[in-house]
Design a protein around this motif. Structure first.
Motif, PDB file in Angstrom:
ATOM      1  N   LEU A 153       0.475  -0.723  -0.269  1.00 44.00           N
ATOM      2  CA  LEU A 153       0.113  -0.222   0.247  1.00 44.00           C
ATOM      3  C   LEU A 153       1.336   1.279   0.006  1.00 44.00           C
ATOM      4  CD1 LEU A 153      -2.787   1.472   0.182  1.00 44.00           C
ATOM      5  CD2 LEU A 153      -2.146   1.271   3.037  1.00 44.00           C
ATOM      6  N   TYR A 154       1.881   1.222   0.928  1.00 45.46           N
ATOM      7  CA  TYR A 154       2.595   2.544   0.645  1.00 45.46           C
ATOM      8  C   TYR A 154       3.326   2.686  -0.449  1.00 45.46           C
ATOM      9  CZ  TYR A 154       6.778  -0.868   1.135  1.00 45.46           C
ATOM     10  OH  TYR A 154       8.064  -1.494   0.490  1.00 45.46           O
ATOM     11  N   LYS A 155       3.707   1.593  -1.775  1.00 39.83           N
ATOM     12  CA  LYS A 155       4.421   2.251  -2.984  1.00 39.83           C
ATOM     13  C   LYS A 155       3.063   2.684  -3.787  1.00 39.83           C
ATOM     14  CE  LYS A 155       8.009  -1.394  -2.552  1.00 39.83           C
ATOM     15  NZ  LYS A 155       8.728  -2.775  -3.687  1.00 39.83           N
ATOM     16  N   GLU A 156       1.873   1.713  -3.738  1.00 40.62           N
ATOM     17  CA  GLU A 156       0.632   3.052  -4.671  1.00 40.62           C
ATOM     18  C   GLU A 156       1.225   3.907  -3.959  1.00 40.62           C
ATOM     19  OE1 GLU A 156      -2.394   0.627  -3.986  1.00 40.62           O
ATOM     20  OE2 GLU A 156      -1.765  -1.447  -4.530  1.00 40.62           O
ATOM     21  N   LEU A 157       0.499   4.490  -2.773  1.00 36.66           N
ATOM     22  CA  LEU A 157       0.729   5.705  -2.737  1.00 36.66           C
ATOM     23  C   LEU A 157       1.981   7.247  -2.615  1.00 36.66           C
ATOM     24  CD1 LEU A 157      -1.063   5.055   1.666  1.00 36.66           C
ATOM     25  CD2 LEU A 157      -2.317   5.653  -1.014  1.00 36.66           C
ATOM     26  N   TYR A 158       3.253   6.858  -2.369  1.00 38.42           N
ATOM     27  CA  TYR A 158       3.912   6.733  -3.483  1.00 38.42           C
ATOM     28  C   TYR A 158       4.094   7.039  -3.892  1.00 38.42           C
ATOM     29  CZ  TYR A 158       8.768   7.844  -3.976  1.00 38.42           C
ATOM     30  OH  TYR A 158      10.097   8.456  -4.162  1.00 38.42           O
ATOM     31  N   GLU A 159       4.169   6.458  -5.073  1.00 41.27           N
ATOM     32  CA  GLU A 159       3.471   6.371  -6.853  1.00 41.27           C
ATOM     33  C   GLU A 159       2.396   7.686  -7.377  1.00 41.27           C
ATOM     34  OE1 GLU A 159       3.194   2.439  -8.740  1.00 41.27           O
ATOM     35  OE2 GLU A 159       5.338   1.868  -7.832  1.00 41.27           O
ATOM     36  N   ALA A 160       1.440   6.753  -6.004  1.00 46.72           N
ATOM     37  CA  ALA A 160       0.448   8.171  -6.690  1.00 46.72           C
ATOM     38  C   ALA A 160       1.005  10.049  -6.199  1.00 46.72           C
ATOM     39  CB  ALA A 160      -1.351   7.695  -6.115  1.00 46.72           C
ATOM     40  N   SER A 161       1.094  10.052  -5.547  1.00 45.67           N
ATOM     41  CA  SER A 161       2.170  11.166  -4.976  1.00 45.67           C
ATOM     42  C   SER A 161       3.115  11.429  -6.053  1.00 45.67           C
ATOM     43  CB  SER A 161       2.255  10.868  -3.578  1.00 45.67           C
ATOM     44  OG  SER A 161       3.260  10.457  -3.131  1.00 45.67           O
ATOM     45  N   SER A 162       3.671  10.759  -6.551  1.00 47.28           N
ATOM     46  CA  SER A 162       5.010  10.921  -7.552  1.00 47.28           C
ATOM     47  C   SER A 162       4.215  11.459  -8.441  1.00 47.28           C
ATOM     48  CB  SER A 162       6.037   9.702  -7.657  1.00 47.28           C
ATOM     49  OG  SER A 162       6.258   9.492  -6.446  1.00 47.28           O
ATOM     50  N   ARG A 163       3.125  11.231  -9.477  1.00 48.33           N
ATOM     51  CA  ARG A 163       2.665  11.555 -10.054  1.00 48.33           C
ATOM     52  C   ARG A 163       2.341  12.404 -10.032  1.00 48.33           C
ATOM     53  NH1 ARG A 163       1.619   5.624 -11.191  1.00 48.33           N
ATOM     54  NH2 ARG A 163      -0.212   5.982 -10.100  1.00 48.33           N
ATOM     55  N   LYS A 164       1.405  12.998  -9.650  1.00 46.88           N
ATOM     56  CA  LYS A 164       0.567  13.717  -9.747  1.00 46.88           C
ATOM     57  C   LYS A 164       2.012  15.381  -9.246  1.00 46.88           C
ATOM     58  CE  LYS A 164      -2.916  12.594  -6.993  1.00 46.88           C
ATOM     59  NZ  LYS A 164      -3.855  12.435  -5.207  1.00 46.88           N
ATOM     60  N   ARG A 165       2.804  14.977  -8.896  1.00 46.30           N
ATOM     61  CA  ARG A 165       4.091  16.010  -8.987  1.00 46.30           C
ATOM     62  C   ARG A 165       5.005  15.840  -9.662  1.00 46.30           C
ATOM     63  NH1 ARG A 165       4.379  13.922  -3.346  1.00 46.30           N
ATOM     64  NH2 ARG A 165       6.813  13.175  -3.794  1.00 46.30           N
ATOM     65  N   ASP A 166       5.466  15.508 -10.384  1.00 35.24           N
ATOM     66  CA  ASP A 166       6.232  15.018 -11.445  1.00 35.24           C
ATOM     67  C   ASP A 166       5.937  15.668 -12.821  1.00 35.24           C
ATOM     68  OD1 ASP A 166       8.647  14.409 -13.581  1.00 35.24           O
ATOM     69  OD2 ASP A 166       8.279  11.935 -12.987  1.00 35.24           O
ATOM     70  N   ALA A 167       6.865  16.716 -12.782  1.00 33.43           N
ATOM     71  CA  ALA A 167       6.503  17.148 -14.191  1.00 33.43           C
ATOM     72  C   ALA A 167       6.441  17.072 -15.611  1.00 33.43           C
ATOM     73  CB  ALA A 167       7.368  18.845 -14.005  1.00 33.43           C
ATOM     74  N   LYS A 168       7.705  16.575 -15.732  1.00 32.06           N
ATOM     75  CA  LYS A 168       8.012  15.438 -16.906  1.00 32.06           C
ATOM     76  C   LYS A 168       7.142  14.543 -17.072  1.00 32.06           C
ATOM     77  CE  LYS A 168      13.389  15.872 -16.235  1.00 32.06           C
ATOM     78  NZ  LYS A 168      14.299  15.098 -16.276  1.00 32.06           N
ATOM     79  N   LEU A 169       6.508  14.052 -15.953  1.00 29.21           N
ATOM     80  CA  LEU A 169       5.487  12.561 -16.471  1.00 29.21           C
ATOM     81  C   LEU A 169       4.240  13.550 -16.804  1.00 29.21           C
ATOM     82  CD1 LEU A 169       4.354  10.226 -16.926  1.00 29.21           C
ATOM     83  CD2 LEU A 169       3.923  10.548 -13.916  1.00 29.21           C
TER      84      LEU A 169
END
Length: 490
Positions: free
Chosen positions: A205-221
């Motif tokens: 679960l922590y990986k899912e939350l981490y990846e979701a938050s990273s996608r929201k903050r990643d400008a390149k993505l």
């Protein structure tokens, strides 16, 4: 202490040195068997120190060593008379050995698909058996085995493994919790089966939350997502444009020599070439007095050689086409298939063909033409010779790629005589270039030479390059048949 006698010396030596093995003394006769001595008391030092009867050499040697090294008080070996025999006493039974543990049926604990340590029955351990080891807890290896059994289950059964787990058995899973079903424990055949439900997650679960938050903050993505959406919209736009473009853009025009036949024309040609009555008249050309029957027209079927009637009629149709549209075609003259044979019969003979080209018959002089086409028949092969007045050269075209300079020299001599006879002019045609045309479309079989020759004439009269090949020959045969049936070249 008295003097040490020989007997005492010998007894002492017997205690110190190993005695060689010898057969034991024979027992006394039954009549003289001594009575059993009473059980020696542990408190009597004289009896406790006496050795047992008939000792083995090893026991005597060990007793001697113990007597020599022991510091406990007691009678020494010197107190035993040397001359008196050893008394016969009853052997003591050996001390009882340690009791061995009783090996009975054992119960195997099977929890989470591994065999635990064996546990004895509850009958109570023996006083001499070692204490049973305590039950082991779920260690790392058993935990890994448990996780592996959940991630990669065994062949599914109807009660244990659902279909969804079988489809995704290769996906690594994470064990979150193991919930035991309480009293749902069953014992069969001395085996314990632990039934429980395993709650699993594919990704922590922590990986899912981490990846979701990273996608929201990643400008390149975000930029990549925008580009993907833009490319998808562009693809959809191109698909719509491909649907609309044929409606707004004009269709590419097919060159006139390759215009396909209609279904009606295909049916007419098929009936003309494959009908039953071979002598039926299909076309009559009055200016040239040529009659085309089905038997004559069938030379346009595939794998057939063209005959003189079909070739001569088609050349007359090409001349009529030029007269109908003089601005579209070059000014040409088309000799028939008999001209060159007549010209060279018995050697070069201009007078044999002098009347073929009168102005009254043709309506024009040959000197006024751009090109003059002469069919050349060599026994079983058709070639073409061209008097190119426009470019001042003589050309030879063979669909097999060969060259015949003799034909070009004869035609050059003929053209000089023709111009001098009809117009009185003297031209130097013998100095014109004589060449074999290269880069010709060549035939790839043994029966299309006549059709290649007709198409050389057709394209040159249109002032077009020779852009056809062997793959077009079937179409050209049908088109030629259609034009002959209609008595109109297109």
């Amino acid at each position: 202490m008295g003097a040490l006698t020989d007997s005492r010396k010998r007894l002492t030596a017997d205690h110190r040195l190993p005695i060689p093995s010898f057969p034991p003394p024979s027992p006394p006769p039954p009549s003289k068997r001594p009575k059993l001595a009473p059980f020696p008391s542990s408190l009597d030092p004289s009896t406790s120190a006496s050795p047992p009867p008939n000792p083995s050499p090893q026991i005597i040697h060990g007793a001697a060593a113990a007597a020599s090294t022991s510091n406990t008080p007691g009678p020494s070996s010197s107190s035993i008379p040397a001359c008196s025999p050893l008394p016969n006493r009853r052997r003591l039974p050996p001390p009882p050995p340690f009791k061995r543990p009783i090996h009975g049926p054992q119960r195997v604990l099977r929890a989470f698909r591994f065999d635990g340590p064996a546990r004895p029955h509850a009958a109570g351990p023996s006083w001499s058996s070692p204490p049973a080891p305590p039950p082991r807890s779920l260690g790392l290896e058993q935990y890994v085995e448990l996780v592996s059994s959940v991630s990669h289950p065994a062949p599914p059964t109807p009660t244990t493994i659902p279909d969804a787990a079988r489809e995704k058995e290769a996906v690594p899973l994470e064990v979150v919790a193991i919930e035991e079903d309480g009293d749902d424990r069953k014992q069969q055949d001395d085996e314990e089966v632990v039934r429980g439900s395993v709650v699993v997650r594919r990704v922590p679960l922590y990986k899912e939350l981490y990846e979701a938050s990273s996608r929201k903050r990643d400008a390149k993505l975000k930029t990549l997502e925008f580009e993907v959406r833009l490319a998808e919209e562009g693809r959809l736009g191109l698909e719509r444009l491909a649907e609309v473009l044929p409606r707004i853009s004009p269709k590419e025009e097919v060159p006139e020599p390759f215009v396909p036949l209609t279904d009606e024309d295909e049916e007419i040609v098929r009936e003309a070439l494959h009908g039953r009555n071979s002598r039926e008249r299909l076309a009559v050309h009055e200016p040239s007095n040529i009659v085309i029957t089905r038997e004559i027209l069938q030379c346009l079927n595939n794998q057939e050689w063209l005959n003189d009637e079909v070739i001569n009629l088609y050349l007359d149709l090409l001349k009529e086409r030029e007269l109908r549209q003089p601005s579209k075609f070059l000014r040409c003259h088309f000799f028939n298939t008999f001209f060159y044979k007549k010209l060279i019969s018995g050697g070069y003979d201009y007078k044999a063909v002098r009347r073929w080209t009168t102005k009254r018959k043709l309506g024009y002089s040959l000197i006024e033409c751009d090109k003059i086409f002469v069919p050349i028949h060599k026994e079983v092969h058709w070639c073409l010779a061209v008097i190119n007045i426009k470019d001042k050269k003589f050309q030879y075209l063979d669909s097999l790629g060969s060259m015949d300079m003799k034909v070009l020299r004869i035609l050059a001599r003929y053209f000089v005589d023709e111009v001098k006879d009809k117009s009185g002019q003297q031209i130097d045609a013998l100095s014109w270039k004589q060449e074999g045309v290269t880069n010709l479309p060549l035939q790839e079989n043994g029966w299309d030479c006549g059709m290649f020759m007709l198409k050389y004439i057709d394209f040159y009269s249109r002032n077009m390059d020779l852009i056809f090949g062997q793959k077009h020959m079937r179409y050209f045969r049908k088109r030629t048949a259609k034009e002959i049936l209609n008595l109109r070249a297109e």
